[in-house]
Each structure stands twice: as structure tokens, then as C-alpha cells.
Design a protein around this motif. Structure first.
Motif, PDB file in Angstrom:
ATOM      1  N   GLU A  74       0.802  -1.221   0.000  1.00 26.19           N
ATOM      2  CA  GLU A  74       0.000   0.000   0.000  1.00 26.19           C
ATOM      3  C   GLU A  74       0.832   1.267   0.000  1.00 26.19           C
ATOM      4  O   GLU A  74       0.484   2.248  -0.625  1.00 26.19           O
ATOM      5  CB  GLU A  74      -0.919   0.002   1.234  1.00 26.19           C
ATOM      6  CG  GLU A  74      -2.164  -0.818   1.025  1.00 26.19           C
ATOM      7  CD  GLU A  74      -3.339  -0.187   1.755  1.00 26.19           C
ATOM      8  OE1 GLU A  74      -3.582   1.010   1.530  1.00 26.19           O
ATOM      9  OE2 GLU A  74      -3.971  -0.878   2.561  1.00 26.19           O
ATOM     10  N   LYS A  75       1.940   1.195   0.721  1.00 22.50           N
ATOM     11  CA  LYS A  75       2.759   2.395   0.837  1.00 22.50           C
ATOM     12  C   LYS A  75       3.399   2.733  -0.511  1.00 22.50           C
ATOM     13  O   LYS A  75       3.364   3.877  -0.956  1.00 22.50           O
ATOM     14  CB  LYS A  75       3.831   2.171   1.907  1.00 22.50           C
ATOM     15  CG  LYS A  75       4.545   3.450   2.276  1.00 22.50           C
ATOM     16  CD  LYS A  75       5.608   3.215   3.317  1.00 22.50           C
ATOM     17  CE  LYS A  75       6.441   4.471   3.476  1.00 22.50           C
ATOM     18  NZ  LYS A  75       7.598   4.257   4.339  1.00 22.50           N
ATOM     19  N   ALA A  78       0.861   4.088  -2.798  1.00 24.56           N
ATOM     20  CA  ALA A  78       0.503   5.462  -2.443  1.00 24.56           C
ATOM     21  C   ALA A  78       1.530   6.449  -2.990  1.00 24.56           C
ATOM     22  O   ALA A  78       1.179   7.471  -3.578  1.00 24.56           O
ATOM     23  CB  ALA A  78       0.391   5.600  -0.931  1.00 24.56           C
ATOM     24  N   ASN A  82       0.970   9.129  -6.029  1.00 20.14           N
ATOM     25  CA  ASN A  82       1.227  10.546  -5.772  1.00 20.14           C
ATOM     26  C   ASN A  82       2.153  11.141  -6.830  1.00 20.14           C
ATOM     27  O   ASN A  82       2.000  12.280  -7.242  1.00 20.14           O
ATOM     28  CB  ASN A  82       1.826  10.706  -4.371  1.00 20.14           C
ATOM     29  CG  ASN A  82       1.979  12.158  -3.972  1.00 20.14           C
ATOM     30  OD1 ASN A  82       2.983  12.779  -4.286  1.00 20.14           O
ATOM     31  ND2 ASN A  82       0.969  12.697  -3.311  1.00 20.14           N
ATOM     32  N   LYS A  98     -12.086  21.631   3.693  1.00 19.86           N
ATOM     33  CA  LYS A  98     -10.951  22.417   3.190  1.00 19.86           C
ATOM     34  C   LYS A  98     -11.389  23.327   2.060  1.00 19.86           C
ATOM     35  O   LYS A  98     -12.264  22.942   1.272  1.00 19.86           O
ATOM     36  CB  LYS A  98      -9.864  21.474   2.661  1.00 19.86           C
ATOM     37  CG  LYS A  98      -9.223  20.655   3.740  1.00 19.86           C
ATOM     38  CD  LYS A  98      -8.172  19.743   3.137  1.00 19.86           C
ATOM     39  CE  LYS A  98      -7.424  19.024   4.223  1.00 19.86           C
ATOM     40  NZ  LYS A  98      -6.704  19.954   5.111  1.00 19.86           N
ATOM     41  N   PHE A 109       1.031  18.168  -0.071  1.00 22.41           N
ATOM     42  CA  PHE A 109       1.207  17.936   1.368  1.00 22.41           C
ATOM     43  C   PHE A 109       1.711  16.509   1.596  1.00 22.41           C
ATOM     44  O   PHE A 109       2.652  16.284   2.348  1.00 22.41           O
ATOM     45  CB  PHE A 109      -0.131  18.165   2.080  1.00 22.41           C
ATOM     46  CG  PHE A 109      -0.175  17.674   3.498  1.00 22.41           C
ATOM     47  CD1 PHE A 109       0.643  18.238   4.466  1.00 22.41           C
ATOM     48  CD2 PHE A 109      -1.034  16.645   3.869  1.00 22.41           C
ATOM     49  CE1 PHE A 109       0.597  17.798   5.779  1.00 22.41           C
ATOM     50  CE2 PHE A 109      -1.071  16.197   5.170  1.00 22.41           C
ATOM     51  CZ  PHE A 109      -0.251  16.773   6.130  1.00 22.41           C
ATOM     52  N   TYR A 110       1.072  15.566   0.878  1.00 21.73           N
ATOM     53  CA  TYR A 110       1.502  14.173   1.044  1.00 21.73           C
ATOM     54  C   TYR A 110       2.851  13.912   0.398  1.00 21.73           C
ATOM     55  O   TYR A 110       3.488  12.908   0.650  1.00 21.73           O
ATOM     56  CB  TYR A 110       0.432  13.215   0.515  1.00 21.73           C
ATOM     57  CG  TYR A 110      -0.723  13.103   1.475  1.00 21.73           C
ATOM     58  CD1 TYR A 110      -0.507  12.633   2.768  1.00 21.73           C
ATOM     59  CD2 TYR A 110      -2.005  13.510   1.122  1.00 21.73           C
ATOM     60  CE1 TYR A 110      -1.541  12.557   3.684  1.00 21.73           C
ATOM     61  CE2 TYR A 110      -3.042  13.436   2.030  1.00 21.73           C
ATOM     62  CZ  TYR A 110      -2.806  12.957   3.314  1.00 21.73           C
ATOM     63  OH  TYR A 110      -3.824  12.885   4.218  1.00 21.73           O
TER      64      TYR A 110
ATOM     65  N   PHE B   6       0.177  18.435  10.467  1.00 23.33           N
ATOM     66  CA  PHE B   6      -0.841  17.491  10.922  1.00 23.33           C
ATOM     67  C   PHE B   6      -1.714  18.102  12.004  1.00 23.33           C
ATOM     68  O   PHE B   6      -2.926  17.937  12.010  1.00 23.33           O
ATOM     69  CB  PHE B   6      -0.197  16.205  11.434  1.00 23.33           C
ATOM     70  CG  PHE B   6      -0.181  15.121  10.393  1.00 23.33           C
ATOM     71  CD1 PHE B   6       0.929  14.926   9.602  1.00 23.33           C
ATOM     72  CD2 PHE B   6      -1.299  14.338  10.192  1.00 23.33           C
ATOM     73  CE1 PHE B   6       0.937  13.948   8.629  1.00 23.33           C
ATOM     74  CE2 PHE B   6      -1.302  13.356   9.221  1.00 23.33           C
ATOM     75  CZ  PHE B   6      -0.184  13.164   8.430  1.00 23.33           C
ATOM     76  N   GLU B   9      -4.075  20.414  10.492  1.00 21.38           N
ATOM     77  CA  GLU B   9      -5.054  19.596   9.794  1.00 21.38           C
ATOM     78  C   GLU B   9      -6.140  19.116  10.761  1.00 21.38           C
ATOM     79  O   GLU B   9      -7.330  19.203  10.491  1.00 21.38           O
ATOM     80  CB  GLU B   9      -4.293  18.392   9.224  1.00 21.38           C
ATOM     81  CG  GLU B   9      -5.114  17.396   8.481  1.00 21.38           C
ATOM     82  CD  GLU B   9      -5.223  17.753   7.021  1.00 21.38           C
ATOM     83  OE1 GLU B   9      -4.272  18.357   6.493  1.00 21.38           O
ATOM     84  OE2 GLU B   9      -6.259  17.438   6.431  1.00 21.38           O
ATOM     85  N   ALA B 320      -1.880   9.587  -0.020  1.00 24.87           N
ATOM     86  CA  ALA B 320      -1.657   9.423   1.420  1.00 24.87           C
ATOM     87  C   ALA B 320      -1.263   7.975   1.697  1.00 24.87           C
ATOM     88  O   ALA B 320      -1.924   7.054   1.218  1.00 24.87           O
ATOM     89  CB  ALA B 320      -2.920   9.772   2.194  1.00 24.87           C
ATOM     90  N   PRO B 322      -0.790   4.643   4.176  1.00 21.61           N
ATOM     91  CA  PRO B 322      -1.564   4.152   5.331  1.00 21.61           C
ATOM     92  C   PRO B 322      -1.050   4.746   6.634  1.00 21.61           C
ATOM     93  O   PRO B 322      -1.844   5.115   7.507  1.00 21.61           O
ATOM     94  CB  PRO B 322      -1.352   2.644   5.285  1.00 21.61           C
ATOM     95  CG  PRO B 322      -1.054   2.348   3.861  1.00 21.61           C
ATOM     96  CD  PRO B 322      -0.322   3.538   3.321  1.00 21.61           C
ATOM     97  N   SER B 324       0.234   7.629   7.211  1.00 19.52           N
ATOM     98  CA  SER B 324      -0.187   9.015   7.439  1.00 19.52           C
ATOM     99  C   SER B 324      -1.662   9.062   7.837  1.00 19.52           C
ATOM    100  O   SER B 324      -2.080   9.952   8.576  1.00 19.52           O
ATOM    101  CB  SER B 324       0.074   9.869   6.204  1.00 19.52           C
ATOM    102  OG  SER B 324      -0.868   9.594   5.210  1.00 19.52           O
ATOM    103  N   ILE B 325      -2.444   8.095   7.368  1.00 16.76           N
ATOM    104  CA  ILE B 325      -3.861   8.035   7.766  1.00 16.76           C
ATOM    105  C   ILE B 325      -3.964   7.634   9.241  1.00 16.76           C
ATOM    106  O   ILE B 325      -4.706   8.235  10.013  1.00 16.76           O
ATOM    107  CB  ILE B 325      -4.634   7.022   6.881  1.00 16.76           C
ATOM    108  CG1 ILE B 325      -4.605   7.448   5.426  1.00 16.76           C
ATOM    109  CG2 ILE B 325      -6.061   6.854   7.386  1.00 16.76           C
ATOM    110  CD1 ILE B 325      -5.375   8.700   5.114  1.00 16.76           C
ATOM    111  N   LEU B 328      -3.156  10.520  11.340  1.00 14.93           N
ATOM    112  CA  LEU B 328      -4.228  11.514  11.345  1.00 14.93           C
ATOM    113  C   LEU B 328      -5.282  11.175  12.401  1.00 14.93           C
ATOM    114  O   LEU B 328      -5.672  12.014  13.209  1.00 14.93           O
ATOM    115  CB  LEU B 328      -4.871  11.533   9.954  1.00 14.93           C
ATOM    116  CG  LEU B 328      -5.801  12.694   9.627  1.00 14.93           C
ATOM    117  CD1 LEU B 328      -5.012  13.973   9.487  1.00 14.93           C
ATOM    118  CD2 LEU B 328      -6.554  12.411   8.335  1.00 14.93           C
ATOM    119  N   ALA B 412      -6.876   2.831   8.164  1.00 16.68           N
ATOM    120  CA  ALA B 412      -5.749   2.469   7.311  1.00 16.68           C
ATOM    121  C   ALA B 412      -6.127   1.352   6.353  1.00 16.68           C
ATOM    122  O   ALA B 412      -5.550   1.206   5.282  1.00 16.68           O
ATOM    123  CB  ALA B 412      -4.567   2.055   8.172  1.00 16.68           C
TER     124      ALA B 412
END
Lengths: 224, 423
Positions: A74-75, A78, A82, A98, A109-110, B6, B9, B320, B322, B324-325, B328, B412
């Protein structure tokens, strides 16, 4: 830029498997403006998800930017999304809390860019879609067409290799749909590769190439 | 982890959902509020009891004569063990670690006392000067009996504040002559003791009392304070006192009733154990309350995650990770918990402070109104010390992390395609 070779995808539905993509061969080169058409169940959404690194495929091969995409975690997915892809969705999917500028800046940002830089860059892209004066409006204060323009700016801000638009005009009236398609077209003119998924003939006619899917296979390719 | 972006946010999210955040935070604030109130009350109880033990933090051993219960070396049981000046000398010379020591002779009868036309029957004790320190006697007027008075068998007396009221009413008694059993004594001071019956007594030098009341060299009890010793050492000293006295008075060391020894350190250790148990109990209750708070936050965060499924899907689609989620959601839970918890902490401390103020006022009023200065408080100065506050803070952060953990994991695991699928 993007190449699918004999791509298969199954959905496991209880005891039996649903064979959704039955061996798709497809190539999209840099700077193309392509629409993917097909009735519901033709496999177009599934294909878009795989192309967009949002889903895995079962067999065959998918090359994106000459890299074989297979079983990413997943990382990795991602980060790859991006860096190489920009998404536009049917229902815009802006983050409601937002404002326009912050929404556009989110991919940056990400990516870890500082606030000042990413806001400057986001502003640049809002200007590109003609909404610089609405930078600090929340999504609910914008019309559907304006929201989709913001979404387009968000898709473009990270300077992706490919923009994937899933029914980008599905939630818009005809006039606004045409405006959005013209905007997308003008972005393609500047050299961006764009893939639009749609089921509307008039929308697909505004692209340069139509790929028609049927029952999980490429049925027809039409050059406009 | 706690970078500015963050936090900003999260504060945006919190600001956009004030009511939800308030309701979520309330359960935690309540939990911490209860924790502080409970622990503060526990502290108050401890302080109150300690206050009643006053001064006993220093180890005091008191020795009284009793009745033998075991026949020993040809002597029958039910023999009175009586102390005299020699017992005092033996203890003084043989027991280590003694800080202060006094012997006293309490006359067991009520003695007639005159001052001019006033008359009263009062209890009289012959004492040593160190009663003042050991029994924490407060001097209200004049001076206390000193060593010179003892050596010279002076006929001077300090009288308890209640006895003074009976004989002198509001007038100062210093320098006045009273007649104790028809013997004139000069009053040199007025005292007050936390143990109310003492306030009706007249104290005079030990030797003087022994002479006047024909006590010879009799003593009723001996008391001493010991310095810097552990409960075990104190017990050893207690035993060696007993063995010295047993040898001298010829009773069995196994005899429980021949002499009565009261060792404050044992009482103190017992009460310490009690406080520890109470504290553990309070923590258990408080943690139960906080767990309820955590479940509340966790629950609401789960709903939040559900509500924001689409948003989280979008965030993932545009890059994003996982991690970073997770960050959050977890940070949101921690921030809500900490802010709510600090509010609870503040509210709890404020309530304790106010309660403290009330209690002090009522204590003073009680002391003023009370005929007998009992001053028995079982509740004093309830407070949160920094340790408790610090513990509470750690509990807060941990509970925030705990509360956010399951929802964050859930978030996540959200698959962008599922999230973005049109309803």
C-alpha cells in the motif's frame, strides 16, 4: 507510457469467480487523449482501478512509465500514485472541510512539500482552471462545474504523467460538461496524457481516441 | 510525528465538528475529573489521619505498668508492676537511639484546688520538661516546667486551659498562687493539648508531685521518642525495654500484660498500609471511569472514520500512505483526549481547592466552638500533587492512543476503490 498485456482480473464472489477482465491488450502513449467507453459490466471501472493502482490484477502485465506494476504494497502504491497519477472523480470528492486552495495543495502535502511552496503551486493551478478568485471558498460554496475544476487542478498540481478521469462529467449538466471537457482538452494540448472513462458518446467524441470495452475485452478502437 | 501540518489539519477537523468533539471529549474530561476528585479525596483522608497521628511520624514508645498474668519464679500472678525513678534510669542508660524521654506520675485521685474563692477538683500530674515536645503540648501563656524546676523541686505549676477557665475565667493566671491539696503553687504557664482530658489537669515538676502526694519515687509511665529507625529496629528496642523491665521486676518476658508498651510505629505502619489499599482502590475506580471514556472516544472515532471513509479514500488516491492516515486519526484522538483531560484536571483541582477552603473554614469554626478541643479531622487538605497530575497526564496520553488505535487501524484498511465507489 502505459501498456496492458493480456490483463486478467477475477472477483471472488462466494463460491464462484467472476471473470471481469478477460485479457486486455492496450497501449496508451505519451500525450494521448483517450476515452474508454463501455456499458456497465464491460469492465471499464475495474480497468481504471487497476491502471490507477487502486486495485490489483490477477494475471498478465501492466507497465506504467516502463515499470512493471505488480503486487505493490500500500505504501509503495501510495507514493507511486502521488508521483505519477492524477485523479478526477465523478462526484468531485473534494474534502468538504478544506477550501479550494487547500484541496488543490493536498497531494503536495503528502509529497512533503512546505506550506508556502505548495500554496503557491496550488494557486498557479487554480489560475489554470480559472478559479483563482475562489481560492478560499469551501466546496459547498462552489457550483458543480467549479468543484470539478478544483478537482482537475488537484489532479494536475503534482504534475502527474497521466490524468485519470472517471466519468468527470457524470454529475454535470450538458453545458458545464462541455466546458469541463474543453478545459481537459486544452490541458491535453499542453502535452498531458489524459484517460477519460465515460459512457456518453458526445463526451467521448471530444477525445482523440475511443477505446470501446465489451465483456472484459477491447472491442473496438476508434480514432477521432 | 507531531509536525505542525498534521496538528493544523486536525484542528481544522475539530473546529468543523464542535458538538461532536465536545461530546467525545466530555467523557474523558469526566473520567479525569473523577480521577482527580478521588485521588484528591484519598490524599485528604490520608492527610486527615496523619494529622491525628500528629508528630507520631517520629516513633514514640510509651510504657505503662500493668498486672502480671503469668506466675514467674515463685511469684504469683496478678501482681502490680509499678515503676519508679530507677526504671527511668535503667531505660535511659540502656536503650540506644533515644531522642527524648520523660517519666510522669499521674495522681489517680481528684485533688481539691483553690484559688481565692474559686474551688475545683482536678487531676494532677508530675512531669518532666520533655512532655512538651513528645506530647506536642502547646503553651498558651507563660513558660513550661524546666529542668531547674525539677532539680530544685519547685512548687510551680502549669495548668490546662480548661482548668484555667474554671479557676480564673478570662483573667491571666500567670504569677498567681493556687492551693493544690492546701499546698501553695505558683502558676507559671497555661497549656493546651490535643488530647482534651489533659486540658483539665495541672502539671507540676515530677519530684515535687512525688513528694507532696507521698509517691516516694513512683512513676506511672515512661515515654520516649526514637530517632531515625526502621519499624524493625523499633520492634527490637521495644523488646529490649520489655526484657530489661522483666529482669528488674521479675516477670516473664512472655507475659503480655505485665507492662503495656504502645509503639506508635506499628500504628503508623498499619495506617500506611491502609492508605495504600485505599489508593489502589481509588485508582481502580478512576481507571474504570477513564476506560468508559476511552470506549466513548473510540466509538465516536469509529463513526468518524466511517463518516470520512470517502475522504480517507480520496486522500489515499492522491497519495496518502496508510501510515499518514493512522497518524491523522490517532493524533485526533490524542489531541481531543489531552485537551478534554486537561479541562477535567483543571475542574477537578478547582473543586478540590474550593472544598479545601470550605473545610478549613469549618474546622476553624468547629475548633472555636468546641468545649473540648478534640480537633478530630478525618479529612484535611485534599489536594492533587504534581505526581498525581503527572500520572493523570500519562494516563491521558495512553488512553488517547488506545482510543484512537482501533479506529486508526480501521481507517488504514480502507480501500480507496471501495471508498470511491458511487452509492
Amino acid at each position: 507510457m502505459l501498456r496492458l498485456e493480456d490483463l486478467h482480473k477475477y472477483y471472488h464472489m462466494g463460491s464462484h469467480d467472476l471473470h471481469v477482465l478477460k485479457g486486455i491488450d492496450l497501449e496508451i502513449t505519451e500525450g494521448e487523449f483517450v476515452s474508454i467507453m463501455g456499458s456497465s459490466g464491460s469492465g471499464k471501472s475495474t480497468m481504471l482501478n487497476i491502471v490507477g493502482l487502486l486495485d490489483d490484477y490477477d494475471s498478465g502485465a501492466y507497465y506504467l512509465d516502463n515499470k512493471l506494476i505488480k503486487k505493490m504494497n500500500e505504501k509503495e502504491a501510495a507514493i507511486y500514485r502521488n508521483n505519477t497519477l492524477g485523479f478526477v472523480f465523478q462526484s468531485f470528492n473534494l474534502i468538504s472541510s478544506k477550501d479550494a486552495l487547500e484541496n488543490v495543495a493536498l497531494p503536495l502535502f503528502y509529497r512533503g512539500m512546505g506550506r508556502k511552496n505548495r500554496n503557491d503551486k496550488a494557486m498557479e493551478y487554480l489560475e489554470l482552471v480559472g478559479l483563482a478568485d475562489r481560492a478560499h471558498h469551501l466546496p459547498k460554496e462552489l457550483s458543480g462545474g467549479q468543484q470539478q475544476r478544483v478537482a482537475l487542478a488537484r489532479a494536475l498540481v503534482s504534475d502527474p504523467k497521466i490524468v485519470l478521469a472517471d466519468e468527470p462529467t457524470g454529475a454535470l449538466d450538458t453545458n458545464t460538461s462541455y466546458e469541463i471537457m474543453e478545459l481537459i482538452s486544452s490541458i491535453n494540448e499542453k502535452g498531458k496524457t489524459i484517460v477519460v472513462v465515460t459512457h456518453e458518446d458526445d463526451i467521448s467524441k471530444m477525445t482523440k481516441k475511443i477505446i470501446r470495452l465489451k465483456d472484459g475485452l477491447v472491442d473496438d478502437i476508434i480514432i477521432n | 510525528m507531531f509536525d505542525k501540518e498534521f496538528i493544523l489539519e486536525i484542528f481544522t477537523t475539530i473546529r468543523k465538528n464542535k458538538l461532536r468533539t465536545f461530546l467525545t471529549g466530555f467523557s474523558v474530561a469526566w473520567g479525569i475529573f473523577m480521577l482527580i476528585i478521588l485521588l484528591g479525596s484519598g490524599k485528604g483522608l490520608e492527610n486527615g489521619i496523619k494529622e491525628n497521628f500528629k508528630g507520631e511520624a517520629k516513633n514514640t514508645i510509651r510504657v505503662f505498668g500493668g498486672l502480671t498474668s503469668i506466675a514467674f519464679e515463685g511469684q504469683p500472678n496478678d501482681r502490680h508492676i509499678e515503676f519508679n525513678n530507677y526504671d527511668k534510669k535503667i531505660i535511659t542508660e540502656n536503650i540506644p537511639n533515644i531522642d527524648l524521654l520523660y517519666a510522669r506520675y499521674d495522681i489517680e485521685l481528684d485533688i481539691p484546688v483553690h484559688y481565692k474563692s474559686e474551688y475545683a477538683t482536678l487531676a494532677v500530674s508530675g512531669i518532666d520538661p520533655s512532655t512538651k515536645e513528645i506530647e506536642k503540648i502547646k503553651l498558651l501563656e507563660g513558660r513550661y516546667i524546666n529542668d531547674w524546676d525539677i532539680e530544685h523541686s519547685q512548687k510551680v505549676a502549669v495548668i490546662g486551659k480548661d482548668a484555667k477557665k474554671m479557676l480564673f475565667r478570662a483573667k491571666s493566671p500567670i504569677g498567681e498562687i493556687i492551693y493544690v491539696n492546701k499546698v501553695p503553687f505558683k502558676i507559671i504557664g497555661v497549656f493546651s493539648d490535643d488530647y482534651a482530658p489533659e486540658n483539665k489537669k495541672i502539671y507540676m515538676p515530677l519530684a515535687t508531685a512525688q513528694k507532696i502526694f507521698l509517691g516516694g519515687n513512683k512513676i506511672s509511665s515512661i515515654a520516649m521518642t526514637l530517632e531515625n529507625i526502621t519499624p524493625d529496629e523499633s520492634k527490637t528496642i521495644e523488646n529490649s525495654i520489655k526484657s530489661k523491665l522483666a529482669k528488674r521486676h521479675n516477670f516473664s518476658e512472655k507475659d503480655e500484660r505485665a507492662v503495656l508498651i504502645i509503639n506508635s510505629i506499628e500504628e503508623f505502619a498499619k495506617s500506611q498500609k491502609l492508605f495504600r489499599a485505599i489508593n489502589i482502590f481509588l485508582w481502580l475506580i478512576a481507571i474504570g471511569t477513564i476506560i468508559a471514556g476511552i470506549v466513548g472516544i473510540s466509538n465516536i472515532m469509529l463513526i468518524v472514520v466511517k463518516e470520512r471513509t470517502k475522504e480517507i479514500g480520496v486522500r489515499k488516491a492522491i497519495g496518502a500512505t496508510p501510515a499518514s492516515i493512522v497518524k491523522l486519526i490517532l493524533l485526533e484522538a490524542v489531541i481531543i483526549t489531552i485537551i478534554a483531560g486537561l479541562i477535567g484536571l483543571l475542574a477537578g483541582s478547582t473543586v478540590l481547592e474550593i472544598a479545601n477552603g470550605f473545610m478549613e473554614a469549618s474546622n476553624t469554626a468547629q475548633a472555636a466552638a468546641s468545649e473540648f478541643d478534640e480537633n478530630m479531622t478525618i479529612f484535611k487538605n485534599p489536594s492533587v500533587d504534581t505526581m498525581i497530575a503527572l500520572n493523570a497526564l500519562i494516563v491521558l496520553i495512553l488512553s488517547g492512543l488506545l482510543a484512537g488505535f482501533i479506529p486508526a487501524k480501521r481507517a488504514a484498511q480502507i480501500r480507496p476503490i471501495a471508498a470511491l465507489r458511487e452509492e
